[in-house]
Design a protein around this motif. Structure first.
Motif, PDB file in Angstrom:
ATOM      1  N   SER A 142      -8.101 -11.241  -1.301  1.00  0.00           N
ATOM      2  CA  SER A 142      -8.153  -9.887  -1.852  1.00  0.00           C
ATOM      3  C   SER A 142      -9.462  -9.674  -2.591  1.00  0.00           C
ATOM      4  O   SER A 142     -10.160 -10.623  -2.927  1.00  0.00           O
ATOM      5  CB  SER A 142      -6.971  -9.633  -2.796  1.00  0.00           C
ATOM      6  N   ALA A 143      -9.772  -8.419  -2.811  1.00  0.00           N
ATOM      7  CA  ALA A 143     -10.988  -8.049  -3.540  1.00  0.00           C
ATOM      8  C   ALA A 143     -10.737  -6.693  -4.186  1.00  0.00           C
ATOM      9  O   ALA A 143      -9.746  -6.013  -3.887  1.00  0.00           O
ATOM     10  CB  ALA A 143     -12.183  -7.970  -2.592  1.00  0.00           C
ATOM     11  N   SER A 144     -11.642  -6.322  -5.061  1.00  0.00           N
ATOM     12  CA  SER A 144     -11.579  -4.986  -5.647  1.00  0.00           C
ATOM     13  C   SER A 144     -12.993  -4.478  -5.879  1.00  0.00           C
ATOM     14  O   SER A 144     -13.919  -5.264  -6.065  1.00  0.00           O
ATOM     15  CB  SER A 144     -10.778  -4.978  -6.951  1.00  0.00           C
ATOM     16  N   VAL A 145     -13.123  -3.169  -5.822  1.00  0.00           N
ATOM     17  CA  VAL A 145     -14.385  -2.488  -6.075  1.00  0.00           C
ATOM     18  C   VAL A 145     -14.132  -1.527  -7.227  1.00  0.00           C
ATOM     19  O   VAL A 145     -13.155  -0.786  -7.221  1.00  0.00           O
ATOM     20  CB  VAL A 145     -14.855  -1.692  -4.825  1.00  0.00           C
ATOM     21  N   ASN A 168     -10.887   0.621  -7.687  1.00  0.00           N
ATOM     22  CA  ASN A 168     -10.567   0.952  -9.078  1.00  0.00           C
ATOM     23  C   ASN A 168      -9.184   0.472  -9.500  1.00  0.00           C
ATOM     24  O   ASN A 168      -8.515   1.100 -10.312  1.00  0.00           O
ATOM     25  CB  ASN A 168     -10.746   2.452  -9.338  1.00  0.00           C
ATOM     26  N   ASP A 169      -8.794  -0.654  -8.956  1.00  0.00           N
ATOM     27  CA  ASP A 169      -7.573  -1.341  -9.354  1.00  0.00           C
ATOM     28  C   ASP A 169      -7.645  -2.760  -8.820  1.00  0.00           C
ATOM     29  O   ASP A 169      -8.534  -3.081  -8.031  1.00  0.00           O
ATOM     30  CB  ASP A 169      -6.326  -0.629  -8.822  1.00  0.00           C
ATOM     31  N   ALA A 170      -6.726  -3.598  -9.238  1.00  0.00           N
ATOM     32  CA  ALA A 170      -6.689  -4.982  -8.760  1.00  0.00           C
ATOM     33  C   ALA A 170      -5.246  -5.422  -8.630  1.00  0.00           C
ATOM     34  O   ALA A 170      -4.388  -4.987  -9.412  1.00  0.00           O
ATOM     35  CB  ALA A 170      -7.426  -5.899  -9.740  1.00  0.00           C
ATOM     36  N   VAL A 171      -4.966  -6.220  -7.654  1.00  0.00           N
ATOM     37  CA  VAL A 171      -3.693  -6.899  -7.466  1.00  0.00           C
ATOM     38  C   VAL A 171      -2.547  -5.964  -7.074  1.00  0.00           C
ATOM     39  O   VAL A 171      -1.512  -6.423  -6.637  1.00  0.00           O
ATOM     40  CB  VAL A 171      -3.304  -7.731  -8.723  1.00  0.00           C
ATOM     41  N   VAL A 172      -2.698  -4.653  -7.157  1.00  0.00           N
ATOM     42  CA  VAL A 172      -1.571  -3.744  -6.945  1.00  0.00           C
ATOM     43  C   VAL A 172      -1.005  -3.818  -5.540  1.00  0.00           C
ATOM     44  O   VAL A 172       0.187  -3.568  -5.343  1.00  0.00           O
ATOM     45  CB  VAL A 172      -1.920  -2.284  -7.306  1.00  0.00           C
ATOM     46  N   HIS A 173      -1.800  -4.145  -4.552  1.00  0.00           N
ATOM     47  CA  HIS A 173      -1.288  -4.237  -3.187  1.00  0.00           C
ATOM     48  C   HIS A 173      -0.205  -5.303  -3.065  1.00  0.00           C
ATOM     49  O   HIS A 173       0.663  -5.225  -2.205  1.00  0.00           O
ATOM     50  CB  HIS A 173      -2.430  -4.511  -2.207  1.00  0.00           C
ATOM     51  N   PHE A 174      -0.232  -6.281  -3.950  1.00  0.00           N
ATOM     52  CA  PHE A 174       0.757  -7.352  -3.986  1.00  0.00           C
ATOM     53  C   PHE A 174       2.166  -6.792  -4.162  1.00  0.00           C
ATOM     54  O   PHE A 174       3.120  -7.332  -3.637  1.00  0.00           O
ATOM     55  CB  PHE A 174       0.385  -8.293  -5.140  1.00  0.00           C
ATOM     56  N   GLY A 175       2.304  -5.696  -4.898  1.00  0.00           N
ATOM     57  CA  GLY A 175       3.631  -5.132  -5.207  1.00  0.00           C
ATOM     58  C   GLY A 175       4.037  -3.962  -4.342  1.00  0.00           C
ATOM     59  O   GLY A 175       4.993  -3.262  -4.662  1.00  0.00           O
ATOM     60  N   ILE A 176       3.344  -3.724  -3.229  1.00  0.00           N
ATOM     61  CA  ILE A 176       3.693  -2.599  -2.349  1.00  0.00           C
ATOM     62  C   ILE A 176       4.314  -3.183  -1.084  1.00  0.00           C
ATOM     63  O   ILE A 176       3.606  -3.690  -0.197  1.00  0.00           O
ATOM     64  CB  ILE A 176       2.453  -1.744  -2.017  1.00  0.00           C
ATOM     65  N   PRO A 177       5.654  -3.129  -0.980  1.00  0.00           N
ATOM     66  CA  PRO A 177       6.323  -3.809   0.130  1.00  0.00           C
ATOM     67  C   PRO A 177       5.947  -3.264   1.509  1.00  0.00           C
ATOM     68  O   PRO A 177       6.101  -3.968   2.501  1.00  0.00           O
ATOM     69  CB  PRO A 177       7.812  -3.592  -0.150  1.00  0.00           C
TER      70      PRO A 177
END
Length: 183
Positions: A142-145, A168-177
Motif C-alpha cells: 500500500s501507499a498514500s499520497v 490524503n488518507d492512509a490504511v483506510v482501504h484495509f477496512g473497506i470489504p
C-alpha cells in the motif's frame, strides 16, 4: 491533516500492520513544517503496555529485536533518531514511537519491512523523485499520497506501483470489504 494521517497510519498497532506507513518521502519545501507537526503529534502519544495507551507493545521479543537492529543499523549509517527509539522499560516489548531523519537510501529500515512504530522521513526534491524512490522498492502493498491538489494526487497515485494507494488518507482501504485485499 497529512501529519495526522501519517502518524496514525505508521503507528497503528505499534506499526505492526502490513499496510502501515513504513517510510515517508517529503518534498523539501514542506519537509521542515511536516517534521515539526509529526514530532508534535508523536510527542503527545503514550506508549505503554498498560490499558490507557496510544501505542502498545510489539507482538514478540524477536520482532522488537528486529526493529531495534534496524534502528541501530540506520544510526550507524548516519540516520538521526529525532524522537523515541528506546523501550519504555528495558523489560518491556514497548518501543517508543520513533521518528528518523537523514536515513541512508541503502538502510535496511528503508529496504525491508520494519513492522514497528518507526517513521523514517526522507527529504526529496519533488514528487517525481518521491514516486521514483517509492517504485524502486521491491514491495508495495500500500501507499498514500498527500497533497492539497486532489487531482494531482490521483495522477501520482496511478504512477505508484502498489497494491492500493490512498489519496490524503492512509490504511483506510484495509477496512473497506468491497475492495480486494491481499495481506
Amino acid at each position: 491533516r497529512a501529519a495526522r494521517g501519517i502518524v496514525w497510519g505508521g503507528l497503528l498497532n505499534a506499526g505492526q500492520s502490513c499496510v502501515s506507513v513504513e517510510r515517508v518521502y517529503v518534498v523539501e519545501e514542506v519537509y521542515d513544517a511536516l517534521l515539526r507537526e509529526i514530532l508534535n503529534l508523536v510527542g503527545r502519544l503514550r506508549a505503554s503496555s498498560a490499558m490507557e495507551r496510544d501505542v502498545g507493545p510489539m507482538t514478540t521479543p524477536d520482532q522488537l529485536q528486529w526493529v531495534e537492529d534496524q534502528l541501530d543499523e540506520a544510526v550507524r549509517q548516519g540516520a538521526t533518531v529525532v524522537v523515541g527509539g528506546e523501550r519504555t522499560d528495558p523489560a518491556s516489548n514497548v518501543l517508543q514511537p520513533t521518528v528518523l531523519t537523514g536515513v541512508s537510501p541503502e538502510s535496511g529500515i528503508l529496504q525491508e519491512e520494519t513492522f514497528g512504530p518507526v517513521l523514517p522521513l526522507i527529504a526529496v526534491k519533488d514528487a517525481e523523485e518521491a514516486v521514483r524512490r517509492a517504485n524502486e522498492l521491491s514491495f508495495g502493498l500500500s501507499a498514500s499520497v498527500w497533497t492539497g491538489d486532489r487531482k494531482r494526487g490521483v495522477a501520482l497515485a496511478h504512477r505508484l506501483r502498489a497494491g492500493a494507494v490512498c489519496v490524503n488518507d492512509a490504511v483506510v482501504h484495509f477496512g473497506i470489504p468491497a475492495l480486494p485485499f491481499g495481506g
